[in-house]
Scaffold this motif. Structure first.
Motif, mmCIF file in Angstrom:
data_model
loop_
_atom_site.group_PDB
_atom_site.id
_atom_site.type_symbol
_atom_site.label_atom_id
_atom_site.label_comp_id
_atom_site.label_asym_id
_atom_site.label_seq_id
_atom_site.Cartn_x
_atom_site.Cartn_y
_atom_site.Cartn_z
ATOM 1 N N ALA B 104 -4.864 -2.979 -14.663
ATOM 2 C CA ALA B 104 -4.682 -4.383 -14.064
ATOM 3 C C ALA B 104 -3.032 -4.702 -13.730
ATOM 4 N N ALA B 105 -2.254 -3.956 -14.740
ATOM 5 C CA ALA B 105 -0.590 -4.182 -14.429
ATOM 6 C C ALA B 105 -0.360 -3.253 -13.554
ATOM 7 N N GLY B 106 -0.931 -1.940 -13.238
ATOM 8 C CA GLY B 106 -0.685 -0.895 -11.978
ATOM 9 C C GLY B 106 -1.150 -1.703 -10.803
ATOM 10 N N ILE B 107 -2.218 -2.119 -10.524
ATOM 11 C CA ILE B 107 -2.635 -2.672 -9.358
ATOM 12 C C ILE B 107 -1.727 -3.761 -8.917
ATOM 13 N N SER B 108 -1.231 -4.585 -10.053
ATOM 14 C CA SER B 108 -0.061 -5.794 -9.691
ATOM 15 C C SER B 108 0.956 -5.139 -9.267
ATOM 16 N N ILE B 114 3.617 -3.943 -2.081
ATOM 17 C CA ILE B 114 3.064 -4.105 -0.729
ATOM 18 C C ILE B 114 3.267 -5.412 -0.182
ATOM 19 N N TYR B 115 3.009 -6.652 -0.797
ATOM 20 C CA TYR B 115 3.080 -8.006 -0.349
ATOM 21 C C TYR B 115 4.490 -8.586 -0.936
ATOM 22 N N GLY B 116 4.754 -8.352 -2.146
ATOM 23 C CA GLY B 116 5.736 -9.319 -2.703
ATOM 24 C C GLY B 116 7.258 -8.972 -2.088
ATOM 25 N N LEU B 236 13.582 -2.030 6.465
ATOM 26 C CA LEU B 236 14.329 -1.019 5.571
ATOM 27 C C LEU B 236 14.589 -1.498 4.040
ATOM 28 N N LEU B 237 14.587 -2.803 3.997
ATOM 29 C CA LEU B 237 14.692 -3.342 2.594
ATOM 30 C C LEU B 237 13.284 -3.314 2.009
ATOM 31 N N ALA B 238 12.346 -3.721 2.850
ATOM 32 C CA ALA B 238 11.200 -3.650 2.330
ATOM 33 C C ALA B 238 10.572 -2.342 1.846
ATOM 34 N N ALA B 239 10.817 -1.318 2.361
ATOM 35 C CA ALA B 239 10.417 0.096 2.371
ATOM 36 C C ALA B 239 11.338 0.703 1.040
ATOM 37 N N SER B 240 12.499 0.539 0.997
ATOM 38 C CA SER B 240 13.470 1.035 0.012
ATOM 39 C C SER B 240 13.130 0.276 -1.199
ATOM 40 N N GLY B 241 12.856 -1.154 -1.233
ATOM 41 C CA GLY B 241 12.505 -1.893 -2.525
ATOM 42 C C GLY B 241 11.259 -1.514 -2.958
ATOM 43 N N SER B 242 10.221 -1.390 -2.049
ATOM 44 C CA SER B 242 8.811 -1.027 -2.537
ATOM 45 C C SER B 242 8.732 0.381 -3.294
ATOM 46 N N SER B 243 9.269 1.426 -2.565
ATOM 47 C CA SER B 243 9.484 2.654 -2.987
ATOM 48 C C SER B 243 10.057 2.932 -4.374
ATOM 49 N N PHE B 244 11.275 2.254 -4.468
ATOM 50 C CA PHE B 244 12.020 2.281 -5.659
ATOM 51 C C PHE B 244 11.363 1.615 -6.904
ATOM 52 N N LEU B 245 10.807 0.535 -6.536
ATOM 53 C CA LEU B 245 9.770 -0.276 -7.529
ATOM 54 C C LEU B 245 8.591 0.869 -7.980
ATOM 55 N N LEU B 246 7.767 1.265 -6.995
ATOM 56 C CA LEU B 246 6.783 2.114 -7.450
ATOM 57 C C LEU B 246 7.321 3.376 -8.204
ATOM 58 N N SER B 247 8.342 4.039 -7.759
ATOM 59 C CA SER B 247 8.615 5.340 -8.277
ATOM 60 C C SER B 247 8.980 4.901 -9.656
ATOM 61 N N LEU B 248 9.798 3.930 -9.994
ATOM 62 C CA LEU B 248 10.440 3.674 -11.285
ATOM 63 C C LEU B 248 9.387 3.298 -12.172
ATOM 64 N N VAL B 249 8.360 2.393 -11.901
ATOM 65 C CA VAL B 249 7.442 1.934 -12.812
ATOM 66 C C VAL B 249 6.356 3.019 -13.103
ATOM 67 N N LEU B 250 5.995 3.563 -12.102
ATOM 68 C CA LEU B 250 4.885 4.603 -12.249
ATOM 69 C C LEU B 250 5.358 5.975 -12.924
ATOM 70 N N GLY B 251 6.490 6.128 -12.991
ATOM 71 C CA GLY B 251 6.825 7.305 -13.626
ATOM 72 C C GLY B 251 6.388 8.472 -13.185
ATOM 73 N N ASP B 252 6.726 9.793 -13.702
ATOM 74 C CA ASP B 252 6.488 10.861 -13.119
ATOM 75 C C ASP B 252 5.571 11.982 -13.653
ATOM 76 N N LEU B 253 4.694 11.338 -14.594
ATOM 77 C CA LEU B 253 3.813 12.275 -15.455
ATOM 78 C C LEU B 253 2.716 12.970 -14.943
ATOM 79 N N THR B 254 2.162 12.098 -13.991
ATOM 80 C CA THR B 254 0.936 12.440 -13.249
ATOM 81 C C THR B 254 1.062 12.437 -11.895
#
Ligand SMILES: [Zn+2]
Lengths: 430, 365
Positions: B104-108, B114-116, B236-254
């Motif tokens: 649930a947290a990952g989906i949020s 994507i939206y926020g 540009l803001l949206a793309a860099s913000g989203s990718s930063f958020l995703l890569s930071l939170v999801l980590g790189d284990l999998t």
């Protein structure tokens, strides 16, 4: 069905206590498979619980002088620490970003600046992470601990790193020894402080092996090349490739057969040979360093004695490498066979969907296979090598260790390391 | 089964001394040693995750431990202590709950990315200082140049003069936040790109494919619409913000990084349908005002989209996927009174078409 009383063997202060590790690794595959798959479906969030489970496994199977170690950390602590670290890091990243785009003179140093900030933060995080792991480690009910300042440690690390750069790497063993002394001298078992007498001098010889194998041949080949070109490398050595993509270059055929070409080729082949050799030396150096650091650590009259051999570090990597090669070969055969089938069946059949599906499963299966193999072969075997070659001398002195009444550090300590990816999410070591 | 005595070691949690003791399992776990007599309540006991036959138990929450290697006693304790492995998450139903919450947290987080983040970017884009936006535009320009393989700039002087006059006519009273800077580059893809800071890159094939000057001007006016709305900065803001958020939170284990890449591609593929419609509206207004054919944009959109379906490599215009719908909308807005008007006369248009005369033609294509 019960073992004899250990009173006799436990008497005497100067007896030595063995460190053992359960090499059967029973249950480890299950832990790793479950940890990998759950991390996958939970978008990586499960990794904190996975690491916790791995640590619990490794700690509990490491028996020091008859008593197993104990890990009392929880996944929840790691996760909360990570959330806090993210909250700290986002403003830092945003500040760096805003600073580099709003001050033009800074933009040139932008990547250097962010590297420096993240390096210092990373070292800070490494030290705090170690503090967390120490405070969650118990042995015979006695909690370990670490004091000292993470800021001091980070400043020491950056100072030593700069010195290492300035001395062309010669200061590296001294940096390692100095940081090790700081870490060990601030490690506590109960209320007793450990002490390290690690010296960079004694590491210099294994470190110089890199110079002999990598540095000197490259310098020699480079000098020969420079002499051949009369210290004046022609700037038309590479010309744009005809009919190639923009930016693509090829060797200027005017120089074929000249000493420039001969010694240029020599230089390139020297680079090609010495770099893999340098990589091969890393386990050797690491083993020497580990043995030296172990031998230098003591707690009052109790001290560690390690007989670690370099080959015990090579073997796990060798096995892992062989497995990778085997996997790639099998994968190549499967893909080759699939491609052949595809050619005979034609693209239009539903067959290529099966191939895509097969590739997805192949990718996931491969990732799972290597994740499990890494834990079983590299992590566990290196751990076992270090643990089982180490003996606690004067183990009787450990009886004098008393519990400490200090406060247990919070779980927030390790989050930064994970957020910065410096601790390595899977780091179980201590 | 009569309880039998088992040898073990006890540590009191205060010192690391190991006391030899004997253990007997009765109603409680009885521990007897020198000057030592303890009875631990079975319900309190918790065991460590040690490798059999070694076992370590102690009252939960306390530092006292007893260690032994007797399998019979271990089995008996497992039988009779309800919460022996309470610290082990696999023993409780905790893991399932954890996994569900994590999903649930990952989906949020993905939803937020994507939206926020785009919603925040909309508010943020107008307050970015012009100087910074211009610098960012320069950086993106260099990047786009690299991706396209550094195409040469088309700068034939007479054609450039025609283009500059055309731009001036179209942007007068256009309400643009910055004066747009248009560069034409020789490239075999018919497209125009708007970058932050009012930079518009026109790829020469767009001019080649335009049958009338109004078709080209219509596309140009559409890009000016993006400049007016500051869409590139927003994206540009949206793309860099989203990718930063995703890569930071999801980590790189999998393999989750793949997800990040997919997310980035999905996010940066183009502007939203609303942004495209707004730019089309802007184009129709500009074309009507500056004496051009406002429906020409619809004509060229349909033609290029048709070519695209056959094209070997995807055009960048693919980020404008609702061609039919957009064409209808443009024609409805433009009406019929501008149809057939020409924004440039025949000679001017012929001059403009030769804008790439200054760059030597490529040998093979
Ligand atoms: Zn558009």
């Amino acid at each position: 069905m019960s073992q004899p009383p250990m009173t006799e063997t436990r008497s005497g202060m100067d007896r030595s206590g063995a460190i053992t590790f359960d090499r059967t690794l029973r249950g480890l595959t299950g832990v790793a498979v479950r940890g990998f798959l759950l991390s996958l479906v939970t978008f990586g969030i499960y990794r904190f619980w996975y690491v916790t489970e791995l640590r619990r496994y490794f700690w509990n199977r490491t028996v020091v002088d008859g008593s197993p170690a104990e890990y009392s950390g929880t996944g929840k602590e790691l996760f909360l620490g990570f959330l806090v670290a993210v909250a700290i890091l986002i403003p830092v990243y945003v500040l760096i970003f805003v600073a580099t785009i709003s001050a033009p003179w800074l933009a040139a140093f932008g990547s250097l600046l962010s590297f420096l900030i993240l390096f210092v933060l990373g070292q800070f995080a490494v030290y705090r992470g170690r503090r967390y792991r120490a405070s969650r480690t118990l042995w015979r009910g006695i909690r370990l601990g670490q004091d000292g300042s993470a800021i001091t440690y980070a400043l020491m690390a950056i100072g030593w790193s700069l010195l290492t750069l300035l001395t062309l790497g010669l200061a590296f063993p001294f940096m390692r020894a100095s940081l090790e002394r700081y870490r060990i001298n601030h490690t506590l078992i109960g209320s007793s402080r450990m002490e390290s007498t690690a010296r960079g001098r004694s590491l210099l010889l294994p470190w110089l092996a890199f110079y002999v194998v990598v540095f000197l041949p490259i310098v020699g080949a480079l000098l020969a090349f420079l002499v051949a070109t009369d210290f004046n490398i022609p700037d038309d050595l590479f010309v744009p490739k005809e009919g190639g993509k923009p930016g693509e270059t090829e060797f200027n055929s005017d120089y074929d057969g000249t000493p420039i070409a001969t010694f240029g080729a020599l230089l390139l082949s020297t680079l090609g040979i010495t770099f893999p050799l340098g990589l091969l030396l890393i386990p050797f150096y690491r083993a020497r360093e580990t043995r030296l650091f172990m031998n230098a650590a003591s707690l009052g009259s109790v001290h560690l004695s390690s007989t670690l051999k370099a080959r015990q570090f090579y073997w796990p990597y060798f096995v892992y490498l062989l497995s990778v090669i085997g996997f790639v070969l099998i994968l190549g055969l499967v893909i080759g066979g699939g491609g052949l089938l595809l050619q005979t069946q034609g693209m239009e059949s539903g067959f290529h969907w099966m191939l895509v599906l097969g590739m997805v499963f192949g990718y996931l299966g491969g990732a799972l296979f290597f994740a499990v193999l890494y834990v079983r072969v590299i992590t566990a075997r290196l751990w076992a090598a270090v643990a089982t070659t180490t003996v606690v001398e004067n183990a009787g002195g450990l009886d004098a260790v008393l519990a400490s009444s200090r406060r247990v550090g919070s779980g927030l300590n390790e989050g930064l390391a994970d957020a910065l990816d410096v601790g390595g999410a899977l780091e179980v070591g201590f | 089964m009569p309880a039998h005595a088992v040898y073990g070691t006890y540590s009191d949690g205060l010192s690391a001394r190991a006391h030899p003791v004997t253990l007997v399992l009765e109603d409680s776990l009885e521990i007897t040693g020198q000057d030592l007599r303890l009875a631990w309540t079975l319900a309190d006991l918790a065991a460590g995750d040690t490798a059999a036959p070694l076992m370590r138990v102690g009252p939960a929450g306390r530092a006292e431990r007893v260690e032994f290697t007797d399998e019979a006693l271990a089995a008996a304790l497992k039988d009779r202590c309800p919460d022996l492995y309470r610290s082990d998450p696999s023993a409780s139903g905790g893991r399932l709950r954890l996994v569900l919450w994590s999903i649930a947290a990952g989906i949020s987080v993905i939803g937020l990315a994507i939206y926020g983040v785009p919603a925040i970017a909309v508010r943020l884009a107008p307050v970015v200082p012009a100087a910074i936006e211009a610098r960012l535009g320069g950086a993106v320009d260099g990047q786009i140049g690299k991706i396209l393989g550094d195409p040469p700039v088309c700068n034939d002087a007479p054609a450039r003069a025609v283009l500059d006059r055309l731009i001036e006519r179209m942007t007068a009273n256009g309400g643009l936040p910055v004066d747009p800077a248009i560069t034409v580059r020789r490239h075999a893809i018919a497209n125009a790109l708007t970058l932050p800071g009012g930079r518009v890159v026109v790829l020469s094939d767009l001019i080649d494919q335009s049958r009338t000057p109004d078709e080209f001007a219509g596309v140009l006016a559409h890009e000016f619409g993006h400049v007016a709305a500051r869409d590139p900065m927003r994206a540009l803001l949206a793309a860099s913000g989203s990718s930063f958020l995703l890569s930071l939170v999801l980590g790189d284990l999998t393999g989750s990084t793949i997800l990040v890449a997919v997310g980035q591609a999905a996010i940066s593929a183009g502007y939203s349908r609303e942004a495209e419609n707004a730019a089309d509206t802007y184009s129709v207004e500009v074309m009507s005002r500056s004496g051009g054919d406002a429906t020409a944009l619809a004509t060229i959109l349909e033609r290029i989209a048709k070519d695209d379906e056959k094209a070997e490599f995807a055009s960048l215009l693919r980020s404008h996927p609702f061609t039919k719908e957009r064409a209808n909308r443009i024609r409805a807005m433009a009406g019929t009174e501008t149809v057939g008007r020409r924004i440039l006369d025949e000679t001017e248009w012929a001059t403009l078409k030769g804008i790439c005369r200054n760059v030597p033609a490529k040998t093979a294509k």
